[in-house]
Design an enzyme around this catalytic site. Structure first.
Site, PDB file in Angstrom:
ATOM      1  N   HIS A   1       0.744  -1.293   0.170  1.00  0.00           N
ATOM      2  CA  HIS A   1      -0.078  -0.066  -0.026  1.00  0.00           C
ATOM      3  C   HIS A   1       0.671   1.275  -0.041  1.00  0.00           C
ATOM      4  O   HIS A   1       0.189   2.269   0.060  1.00  0.00           O
ATOM      5  CB  HIS A   1      -0.997   0.140   1.362  1.00  0.00           C
ATOM      6  CG  HIS A   1      -2.057  -0.853   1.088  1.00  0.00           C
ATOM      7  ND1 HIS A   1      -3.315  -0.695   0.458  1.00  0.00           N
ATOM      8  CD2 HIS A   1      -2.644  -2.215   1.577  1.00  0.00           C
ATOM      9  CE1 HIS A   1      -4.271  -1.541   0.471  1.00  0.00           C
ATOM     10  NE2 HIS A   1      -3.673  -2.545   1.226  1.00  0.00           N
TER      11      HIS A   1
ATOM     12  N   LYS B   1      -8.585  13.985   4.674  1.00  0.00           N
ATOM     13  CA  LYS B   1      -7.471  12.974   4.602  1.00  0.00           C
ATOM     14  C   LYS B   1      -6.434  13.211   5.528  1.00  0.00           C
ATOM     15  O   LYS B   1      -6.561  14.225   6.378  1.00  0.00           O
ATOM     16  CB  LYS B   1      -6.813  12.861   3.080  1.00  0.00           C
ATOM     17  CG  LYS B   1      -6.210  14.100   2.683  1.00  0.00           C
ATOM     18  CD  LYS B   1      -5.431  13.574   1.477  1.00  0.00           C
ATOM     19  CE  LYS B   1      -6.461  13.766   0.071  1.00  0.00           C
ATOM     20  NZ  LYS B   1      -6.562  12.270  -0.363  1.00  0.00           N
ATOM     21  N   ARG B   2      -5.935  12.082   5.839  1.00  0.00           N
ATOM     22  CA  ARG B   2      -4.721  11.952   6.915  1.00  0.00           C
ATOM     23  C   ARG B   2      -3.842  13.178   6.617  1.00  0.00           C
ATOM     24  O   ARG B   2      -3.409  13.435   5.463  1.00  0.00           O
ATOM     25  CB  ARG B   2      -4.050  10.818   6.951  1.00  0.00           C
ATOM     26  CG  ARG B   2      -2.963  10.597   7.839  1.00  0.00           C
ATOM     27  CD  ARG B   2      -2.782   8.887   8.189  1.00  0.00           C
ATOM     28  NE  ARG B   2      -2.466   8.560   6.580  1.00  0.00           N
ATOM     29  CZ  ARG B   2      -1.289   8.400   6.349  1.00  0.00           C
ATOM     30  NH1 ARG B   2      -0.242   8.635   6.675  1.00  0.00           N
ATOM     31  NH2 ARG B   2      -1.184   7.824   5.146  1.00  0.00           N
TER      32      ARG B   2
ATOM     33  N   LYS C   1       0.860  14.551   1.294  1.00  0.00           N
ATOM     34  CA  LYS C   1      -0.511  14.625   0.701  1.00  0.00           C
ATOM     35  C   LYS C   1      -0.800  16.154   0.476  1.00  0.00           C
ATOM     36  O   LYS C   1      -1.667  16.634  -0.239  1.00  0.00           O
ATOM     37  CB  LYS C   1      -1.539  14.156   1.605  1.00  0.00           C
ATOM     38  CG  LYS C   1      -1.521  12.444   1.859  1.00  0.00           C
ATOM     39  CD  LYS C   1      -2.391  12.069   2.889  1.00  0.00           C
ATOM     40  CE  LYS C   1      -2.610  10.625   2.904  1.00  0.00           C
ATOM     41  NZ  LYS C   1      -2.982   9.841   1.910  1.00  0.00           N
TER      42      LYS C   1
ATOM     43  N   THR D   1      -8.497   6.387  -1.876  1.00  0.00           N
ATOM     44  CA  THR D   1      -9.999   6.015  -2.145  1.00  0.00           C
ATOM     45  C   THR D   1     -10.853   7.086  -1.975  1.00  0.00           C
ATOM     46  O   THR D   1     -12.075   6.996  -2.447  1.00  0.00           O
ATOM     47  CB  THR D   1     -10.056   4.837  -1.345  1.00  0.00           C
ATOM     48  OG1 THR D   1     -10.158   5.184   0.119  1.00  0.00           O
ATOM     49  CG2 THR D   1      -9.565   3.354  -1.726  1.00  0.00           C
TER      50      THR D   1
ATOM     51  N   LYS E   1     -14.581   8.289  -3.769  1.00  0.00           N
ATOM     52  CA  LYS E   1     -15.652   8.655  -2.829  1.00  0.00           C
ATOM     53  C   LYS E   1     -16.415  10.039  -3.486  1.00  0.00           C
ATOM     54  O   LYS E   1     -17.563  10.165  -3.574  1.00  0.00           O
ATOM     55  CB  LYS E   1     -15.578   8.440  -1.396  1.00  0.00           C
ATOM     56  CG  LYS E   1     -15.035   7.094  -1.063  1.00  0.00           C
ATOM     57  CD  LYS E   1     -14.663   7.210   0.407  1.00  0.00           C
ATOM     58  CE  LYS E   1     -13.751   5.985   0.609  1.00  0.00           C
ATOM     59  NZ  LYS E   1     -12.969   6.199   1.932  1.00  0.00           N
TER      60      LYS E   1
END
Length: 831
Positions: free
Chosen positions: A373, A564-565, A570, A672, A676
């Site tokens: 992952h 998100k985290r 990110k 993911t 969504k």
């Protein structure tokens, strides 16, 4: 009549009491209120009433659950075992009602009893069993496995305290315990009879068996008992209910009686408390040695209990013969966390079942499959040899033997290539020897998959290139997916009803049907209804934001979301910098007509991740300045949603319009959240990273806002020598943003507060190329604003995003796993 047949007759009679009509549901509710909770209408709280609803629904699941498991046993089905340290399942009530087709019926039953189902549903706590995308993916997979009728079991840990509860105090993240089990969990069943002893520490004795073979005994161990807790995972309206089995740690003895008898009660229970910390908390802080040790013990604890349980189930049909084990058992390792299972199954086969090495290894290799992952080096687990040898001495011996045999194979294929041997070794040399769990997972599995097309190519071409050279047939791609049942049908009922009205309901179990929406993009009536539903969802979210965050946002503004985290790769920092850029443009000319925008952040930073937590503080400091400036008004608002969770995401997704997927190209394995968002009609602004690439292909390039360096350009720029200061000096807008942060415009009480952030991008290499992508991002955001002004164009793009999501169902992903890796087929229901 035999005892068994007598019990079956009673069971059939009881089943008749649990019908699905309104009157039966009401009777069950009242029965649980009186006999399960020992309450009445005078003493019951709303949480009690929620539990009554949950137990009423669970009764209906139990009927199907037992029959499903009996079905699997009768046909001796091959079973899939999904091992994951996280299962972020969120709330269970709404999902169970939708799966059973009972939502409206239960709503009526509860209403006739004088209550509101949605109000009672809010009393359910999110199950604190995961941290982020990894755990939510596992939960989506469990939903799809049940819906497709694949015999499967999820295995993990029943954390008493889940991912921490996030509070914001003066803009800083403060972690408090997430005691999600405080009021009990009505969905789980404790299995007192399913318990296994798990060993730690000790030493290894060698002996010769009666045939002169060298054998090993792991002795003088510290033992922990693993007790099973089962949670039903329903398939969608197919009467299938699979099992999520979570392990809790219990002491082998309640306390040391010797200490107790001598009056030292605290010492008597101290060992018990220490033992049970294994399942106390999700992901202990592993910056310290004690945290690392506990993390390793957690991973081995759930793996050991799981393998014992798998073997117990397998032996029901075959006693002690393991010739068919790989034909009846498929074990999927969800990242490296459960990779110690490879050494553990070898230990069981060698030391307890007394198989020969080659026989045992052949079974192991055919049984395990590994999903990677991440390509981030810090996320690829490596355990210090000294620690592993102390906690699991027998396993270290086995890993060394696996490595010896494996390196012998590599040496035969690549003579004299010492560097290759070093890179591929399971034991990483250096100042501190470490065991590479990713390398162990690859060597011990017959399949290694990435989770997006780009990610899988990076695994083959870069991260695991040496292994791919040896075993190209092992490597494959399985692009992630999400369950449309939770992340569209359940969380966005208005949009779901509109979609079903126009194209039917087949999309709920076959998301490829959603493509039919493309025929409606020129239907003005449909466009208007689509737009109005999104606006209504935005109004609802605006109301929630006012209530919970005390920020007044403009419902007609662009809802720009990054949920998100919090992690540097990110790039929430890039988004925050763009907010400052927009703020500056408004301040330059307050009278200018700017497309209003509400920028919404949500996410948690790891407790020990200093830079991520400082970015949270920066975002909140920017929000304070922007939201309090009368020149800005409702043209720009910034909101950081506290304590992001599955349930909160279900409130945010229906209202989202712009999906921020802006990681540096080549760093995100898949994502993911991007799926969504798009499923709910949000348009992506993103780099060509992870699954963004495939989303862009499916929705169409004109319906996706892409920007930034591509993976090859990132590699090339770093190879040539990236100089972030050159971008700072060459872009006055970028310089203005960074200077404002640096001189304390957002931290007047402490002007140096955010200097570490400035230092990371200007003086320490800007690892994730925030400055290199800033100009491209700003220009792309301008295209976003220009497009949003035309509601019809935006609505068409929104529809095309939802219509393009057919490929990104977790049902499709699971079918590919089942066909390509596990060699299992859906089981036809026989009841």
């Amino acid at each position: 009549m035999t005892e068994t047949s007598h019990l079956l007759k009673i069971e059939q009679g009881r089943d008749a009491l649990y019908s699905d009509d309104v009157q039966s549901l009401k009777a069950s509710f009242l029965n649980h209120l009186k006999y399960s909770l020992v309450k009445d209408g005078y003493s019951a709280t709303k949480r009690d009433l929620y539990k009554c609803v949950a137990l009423t629904v669970r009764d209906r699941l139990v009927q199907r659950w037992l029959k499903t498991q009996q079905d699997y046993y009768k046909v001796d089905a091959k079973r899939v075992y999904y091992l994951s340290l996280e299962f972020l399942i969120g709330r269970s009530l709404g999902n169970a009602l939708e799966s059973l087709g009972l939502y409206e019926t239960m709503e009526r039953a509860v209403e006739e009893l004088g209550f509101d189902l949605r109000d009672l549903s809010e009393r359910e706590w999110d199950a604190g069993l995961g941290n982020g995308g990894l755990g939510r993916l596992a939960a989506c997979f469990m939903d799809s496995l049940a819906t497709l009728g694949i015999p499967a079991y999820g295995y993990g840990i029943r954390y008493e305290y889940g991912i921490f509860f996030q509070r914001l105090r003066d803009g800083y993240q403060v972690e408090t315990p997430d005691n999600w089990l405080r009021y009990g969990n009505p969905w789980e069943i404790e299995r007192h009879e399913i318990l296994f002893v798990v060993k730690f520490y000790g030493r290894v004795d060698e002996y010769l068996d009666s045939n002169g073979n060298l054998r090993h005994n792991w002795v003088d161990t510290q033992d922990v008992v693993a007790i099973a807790y089962d949670t039903p995972i329903p398939g969608y309206r197919n009467d299938r209910v699979n099992d999520l089995r979570l392990w809790a740690a219990k002491s082998t003895r309640e306390f040391d009686l010797g200490y107790f008898q001598h009056g030292d009660y605290e010492k008597a229970v101290a060992d018990k408390v220490l033992t049970e910390t294994i399942s106390k908390v999700l992901y202990p802080d592993d910056n310290a040695y004690q945290g690392k040790e506990l993390r390793l013990r957690q991973e081995y604890f759930f793996v050991s209990a799981t393998l014992k349980d798998i073997i117990r189930r397998y032996k029901k049909h075959r006693n002690d013969s393991f010739g068919e084990f790989a034909e009846k058992v498929a074990i999927q390792l969800n990242d490296t966390h459960p990779a110690i299972a490879i050494a553990e199954l070898m230990r069981i086969f060698l030391d307890e079942e007394l198989l020969e090495w080659d026989t045992a290894w052949g079974i192991v290799e055919k049984t395990f499959a590994y999903t990677n992952h991440t390509i981030l080096p810090e996320a690829l687990e490596k355990w210090p040899v000294a620690l592993l040898g102390q906690v699991l001495p027998r396993h270290l011996q086995i890993i060394y033997e696996i490595n010896r045999r494996f390196l012998g194979l590599v040496a035969s294929l690549y003579p004299d290539d010492v560097d290759r041997l070093r890179r591929m070794s399971l034991i990483e040399e250096g100042d501190e020897k470490k065991v590479s769990m990713a390398n162990l997972a690859i060597v011990g599995s017959h399949s290694i998959n990435g989770v997006s097309a780009l990610h899988s190519e990076i695994l083959k071409e870069d991260l695991f290139r040496d292994f791919y050279d040896v075993w190209p047939q092992k490597f494959n791609n399985k692009t992630n997916g999400v369950t449309q049942r939770r992340f569209l049908k359940l969380c966005n009922p208005s949009l779901s009803r509109l979609i079903s009205e126009y194209i039917g309901e087949a999309w709920v179990t076959d998301l490829s049907e959603i493509r039919k929406l493309t025929t409606l993009v020129d239907d003005t009536g449909f466009l208007k209804r689509w737009y109005e539903i999104k606006l209504e969802n935005k109004r609802f979210l605006a109301k929630c934001i006012k209530e919970h965050e005390d920020v007044e946002v403009n419902p007609v503004s662009l809802f720009d979301c990054q949920l998100k985290r919090i992690h540097e790769y990110k790039r929430q920092l890039l988004n925050a910098m763009h907010v400052i850029y927009l703020y500056n443009r408004i301040k330059e000319n307050p009278s200018v007509s700017a497309e209003p925008r509400t920028v919404i952040f949500a996410g948690k930073a790891a407790p020990g991740y200093y830079m991520a937590k400082l970015i949270i503080k920066l975002i909140n400091s920017i929000a304070q300045k922007v939201n309090g400036d009368p020149d800005v008004g409702d043209k720009l608002k910034v909101v950081f949603i506290e304590n992001y969770s599955v349930t909160i995401s279900e409130h945010l997704l229906p209202a989202s319009e712009l999906s921020e997927q802006i990681s540096t190209a080549g760093t995100e394995a898949s994502g993911t959240g991007n799926m969504k968002f798009a499923l709910n009609g949000a348009i992506t602004i993103g780099t060509l990273d992870g699954a963004n690439i495939e989303i862009r292909q499916e929705v169409g390039e004109s319906n996706f806002f892409d920007f930034g360096l591509k993976k090859e350009e990132v590699i090339d720029l770093k190879h040539k020598g990236y100089n972030p200061r050159a971008y700072y000096e060459g872009d006055p807008y970028l310089r203005e943003v960074l200077d404002m942060i640096s001189r304390g415009d957002f931290s007047p009480g402490d002007p140096t507060l955010f200097h570490p952030i400035i230092g990371s991008v200007l003086d320490h290499g800007d690892t994730y190329l925030v400055l290199a992508d800033f100009d491209s991002y700003v220009k792309c955001q301008q295209r976003v604003s220009d497009t949003h002004r035309d509601w019809k164009k935006w609505a068409k793009m929104s529809i095309m995003n939802t219509a393009g999501m057919g490929y990104f169902s977790s049902d499709r992903t699971i079918r590919e796993y089942a066909e390509d890796i596990w060699n299992v087929t859906p089981l036809k229901k026989t009841f």
